[in-house]
Motif scaffolding. Sequence first.
Motif, PDB file in Angstrom:
ATOM      1  N   GLY A  38       0.794  -1.228   0.000  1.00 22.12           N
ATOM      2  CA  GLY A  38       0.000   0.000   0.000  1.00 22.12           C
ATOM      3  C   GLY A  38       0.822   1.270   0.000  1.00 22.12           C
ATOM      4  N   SER A  42       2.196   0.485  -7.170  1.00 23.55           N
ATOM      5  CA  SER A  42       1.398   0.268  -8.388  1.00 23.55           C
ATOM      6  C   SER A  42       0.854   1.597  -8.919  1.00 23.55           C
ATOM      7  CB  SER A  42       0.242  -0.695  -8.116  1.00 23.55           C
ATOM      8  OG  SER A  42       0.764  -1.959  -7.763  1.00 23.55           O
ATOM      9  N   THR A  43       0.534   2.481  -8.010  1.00 28.21           N
ATOM     10  CA  THR A  43       0.075   3.814  -8.423  1.00 28.21           C
ATOM     11  C   THR A  43       1.183   4.506  -9.224  1.00 28.21           C
ATOM     12  OG1 THR A  43      -1.288   3.924  -6.436  1.00 28.21           O
ATOM     13  CG2 THR A  43      -0.814   6.010  -7.537  1.00 28.21           C
ATOM     14  N   GLU A 162       5.489  -6.202  -9.618  1.00 29.33           N
ATOM     15  CA  GLU A 162       5.417  -7.464  -8.868  1.00 29.33           C
ATOM     16  C   GLU A 162       5.204  -8.639  -9.819  1.00 29.33           C
ATOM     17  OE1 GLU A 162       5.316  -7.529  -5.299  1.00 29.33           O
ATOM     18  OE2 GLU A 162       4.756  -5.478  -4.778  1.00 29.33           O
TER      19      GLU A 162
END
Length: 265
Positions: A38, A42-43, A162
């Motif tokens: 988090g 990925s953002t 990932e």
Amino acid sequence: MLVFDQVNYHYRREHPIIQDVSFEVQEGEFVAIVGGNGSGKSTLAKLINGLLLPRKGQVRLNQLNTLQHVDLKKIREQVGLVFQNPEDQFITTTVLDEVVFGLENLRIPREEMMPRVEGALQAVRMEDYLDAMPHQLSGGEKQRVAIAAILAMRPSILVFDEATSMLDPQERKDILEVMRTLHQSGLTIIHITHHMDEILSADRVLLLSNGSIRFDGTPSALFNSVSLTDQLVPPFAVRLHQTLGLDVPLGSDWKETITNLWSMH
Ligand SMILES: Nc1ncnc2c1ncn2[C@@H]1O[C@H](COP(=O)(O)OP(=O)(O)OP(=O)(O)O)[C@@H](O)[C@H]1O
Ligand SMILES: [Mg+2]
């Protein structure tokens, strides 16, 4: 060159995800990005190719800017994203169609297609699987087909988000080997991972924490820094190296270094 210039991003205004992030990646670099769950990895990946747009600041790729609508198509051609789950990336029914699909979207002429398809599949050692069904392949093979489909489009940057995390150790090794080969052939590689042993393949590591870059340097410098969180445990060999207090820098040949030192004692 890829430039993040004071980039901010949030999904919901009250919850900032990326905060004032600036960094540059030169052409041909191999950069790993690490960070806890988090933390915004990925953002960040989606900001690179304009799937997400900065709320503040800019993401530029050479002369192109993701905030310029006319640049987006070219940016997406140049930046290939490889995701965690190869299943999510398949659209068609055979390996051949899968690689052709992207080329059709780019309106590549027929005669140019087959050389590109074959070249891309050879680069990931899947050239014997043209007629295979992607869903029947192993996880590592699927991921290699996903990479080939992107390579056929001739990107200059590959972002792996990932991409090894669902694979077994041998398959992970194979994908890392593919990354290194592609890097040697001149592609810029950005490898997002939570496997700390994998970052030793990179020239440089960015550590993302609470939406900011907390570290930017070589893998061995990261392992020697004291600010690692519990989620980012260095590989066993590196911890052993530190515990023994050995005054030898660790590079990408760290396994060899450790083996040599160990056999001397
Ligand atoms: N579409 C979305 N809408 C709202 N919040 C989101 C959305 N996608 C991600 N987030 C939130 O943004 C934060 C960063 O998510 P992101 O997926 O970028 O992190 P990550 O570092 O890739 O995590 P992981 O290690 O689990 O892959 C998380 O708090 C997540 O819940
Ligand atoms: Mg993620």
